[in-house]
Design a protein around this motif. Structure first.
Motif, PDB file in Angstrom:
ATOM      1  N   THR B 101      21.280  -7.061  11.568  1.00  0.00           N
ATOM      2  CA  THR B 101      19.873  -7.409  11.391  1.00  0.00           C
ATOM      3  C   THR B 101      18.964  -6.478  12.182  1.00  0.00           C
ATOM      4  O   THR B 101      19.229  -6.183  13.346  1.00  0.00           O
ATOM      5  N   GLN B 102      17.895  -6.030  11.533  1.00  0.00           N
ATOM      6  CA  GLN B 102      16.847  -5.280  12.207  1.00  0.00           C
ATOM      7  C   GLN B 102      15.660  -6.227  12.375  1.00  0.00           C
ATOM      8  O   GLN B 102      15.198  -6.837  11.412  1.00  0.00           O
ATOM      9  N   TYR B 103      15.185  -6.333  13.600  1.00  0.00           N
ATOM     10  CA  TYR B 103      14.081  -7.249  13.935  1.00  0.00           C
ATOM     11  C   TYR B 103      12.794  -6.445  14.012  1.00  0.00           C
ATOM     12  O   TYR B 103      12.723  -5.472  14.765  1.00  0.00           O
ATOM     13  N   PHE B 104      11.818  -6.893  13.247  1.00  0.00           N
ATOM     14  CA  PHE B 104      10.594  -6.125  13.087  1.00  0.00           C
ATOM     15  C   PHE B 104       9.462  -6.616  13.983  1.00  0.00           C
ATOM     16  O   PHE B 104       9.334  -7.822  14.248  1.00  0.00           O
ATOM     17  N   GLY B 105       8.618  -5.667  14.407  1.00  0.00           N
ATOM     18  CA  GLY B 105       7.371  -6.008  15.059  1.00  0.00           C
ATOM     19  C   GLY B 105       6.300  -6.317  14.033  1.00  0.00           C
ATOM     20  O   GLY B 105       6.535  -6.182  12.819  1.00  0.00           O
ATOM     21  N   PRO B 106       5.100  -6.683  14.481  1.00  0.00           N
ATOM     22  CA  PRO B 106       4.022  -7.073  13.566  1.00  0.00           C
ATOM     23  C   PRO B 106       3.302  -5.896  12.919  1.00  0.00           C
ATOM     24  O   PRO B 106       2.488  -6.087  12.019  1.00  0.00           O
ATOM     25  N   GLY B 107       3.590  -4.677  13.393  1.00  0.00           N
ATOM     26  CA  GLY B 107       2.994  -3.497  12.773  1.00  0.00           C
ATOM     27  C   GLY B 107       1.729  -3.018  13.462  1.00  0.00           C
ATOM     28  O   GLY B 107       1.039  -3.774  14.149  1.00  0.00           O
ATOM     29  N   THR B 108       1.464  -1.728  13.286  1.00  0.00           N
ATOM     30  CA  THR B 108       0.187  -1.106  13.665  1.00  0.00           C
ATOM     31  C   THR B 108      -0.430  -0.563  12.389  1.00  0.00           C
ATOM     32  O   THR B 108       0.192   0.238  11.686  1.00  0.00           O
ATOM     33  N   ARG B 109      -1.658  -1.016  12.116  1.00  0.00           N
ATOM     34  CA  ARG B 109      -2.343  -0.484  10.930  1.00  0.00           C
ATOM     35  C   ARG B 109      -3.117   0.765  11.337  1.00  0.00           C
ATOM     36  O   ARG B 109      -4.027   0.698  12.154  1.00  0.00           O
ATOM     37  N   LEU B 110      -2.710   1.903  10.793  1.00  0.00           N
ATOM     38  CA  LEU B 110      -3.344   3.183  11.107  1.00  0.00           C
ATOM     39  C   LEU B 110      -4.246   3.595   9.948  1.00  0.00           C
ATOM     40  O   LEU B 110      -3.810   3.620   8.805  1.00  0.00           O
TER      41      LEU B 110
END
Lengths: 111, 113
Positions: B101-110
Motif C-alpha cells: 500500500t502507498q499512503y497518500f498526502g492531501p496534495g499541493t495544488r500548484l
C-alpha cells in the motif's frame, strides 16, 4: 502505455441503494490492484490491495473482487450512505514501483 | 493514526520560477513517491525514491524535476523552471514495503501563471 479504465465516470444513487463499478486493467505483468477512496480536499484513502485471482476483500459495507485473467475488478457498496460520496480510484501495480491509475468513478449519494 | 502531510496546500507561481513542494512521509516508511493530477486527467506517476536514490521515474520526470530527502523526515519535489503545463495537484505518497500500500498526502495544488 498501460491502460487502466474505470466505469462509469460518475454515478448518482439514492441513500440505501447498493451500487458497483468496474476497473479494467492489463492482464499481463500483474502484481496488485489497489482501490482508493478520495474525498475532495482530503488524502486518497487506501481501501484494498488485491493480489490473487479470485480475491474478495471487504471493509464494512464496501467489498471488492478481482479477476486477473480477464483484467477486471469490481467495487461494491451495499446500502450507500451520503458519506460514501467520493471518487473511487483503482490503480494497477506491475512489477515496478509505480501505480497506474484509472480515471476514477465519482459517486454521489443523495439523502 | 499516522498520515502523510504536504505543504503548502496551494501555491501560485510565475512561469520560469523554481518551486519546492514539501512532504513529510509516515515515519517508519522507506519508500517515497510523487504523483500528479492535471485537472481533468488521471493521476500520473512521477518518481519513486528509496535508500536516498531514485528507483524509478516516468517520462514526465525530466531534468527540470528533482527529489531530495534532505533531513531524514522531509521529502521534497523541486521544479527548477516552472511551465504553464506544470499546473496540477501534486501528491506525495509513502510505503513501508515495496509493492504494498502507498499512503497518500492531501496534495499541493500548484498553479503556474
Amino acid at each position: 502505455i498501460l491502460n487502466v479504465e474505470q466505469s462509469p465516470q460518475s454515478l448518482h444513487v439514492q441513500e440505501g441503494d447498493s451500487t458497483n463499478f468496474t476497473c479494467s486493467f492489463p492482464s499481463s505483468n500483474f502484481y496488485a490492484l489497489h482501490w482508493y477512496r478520495w474525498e475532495t480536499a482530503k488524502s486518497p484513502e487506501a481501501l484494498f490491495v488485491m493480489t490473487l485471482n479470485g480475491d474478495e476483500k471487504k471493509k464494512g459495507r464496501i467489498s471488492a473482487t478481482l479477476n486477473t485473467k480477464e483484467g477486471y475488478s469490481y467495487l461494491y457498496i451495499k446500502g450507500s450512505q451520503p458519506e460514501d460520496s467520493a471518487t473511487y480510484l483503482c490503480a494497477f501495480h506491475n512489477a515496478g514501483n509505480m501505480l497506474t491509475f484509472g480515471g476514477g468513478t465519482r459517486l454521489m449519494v443523495k439523502p | 493514526e499516522p498520515e502523510v502531510t504536504q505543504t503548502p496546500s496551494h501555491q501560485v507561481t510565475q512561469m520560469g520560477q523554481e518551486v519546492i513542494l514539501r512532504c513529510v512521509p509516515i515515519s517508519n516508511h522507506l519508500y517515497f513517491y510523487w504523483y500528479r493530477q492535471i485537472l481533468g486527467q488521471k493521476v500520473e506517476f512521477l518518481v519513486s525514491f528509496y535508500n536516498n536514490e531514485i528507483s524509478e521515474k516516468s517520462e514526465i520526470f525530466d531534468d527540470q524535476f528533482s527529489v531530495e530527502r534532505p533531513d531524514g523526515s522531509n521529502f521534497t519535489l523541486k521544479i527548477r523552471s516552472t511551465k504553464l503545463e506544470d499546473s496540477a495537484m501534486y501528491f506525495c505518497a509513502s510505503g513501508e514495503r515495496q509493492q504494498e500500500t502507498q499512503y497518500f498526502g492531501p496534495g499541493t495544488r500548484l498553479l503556474v501563471l
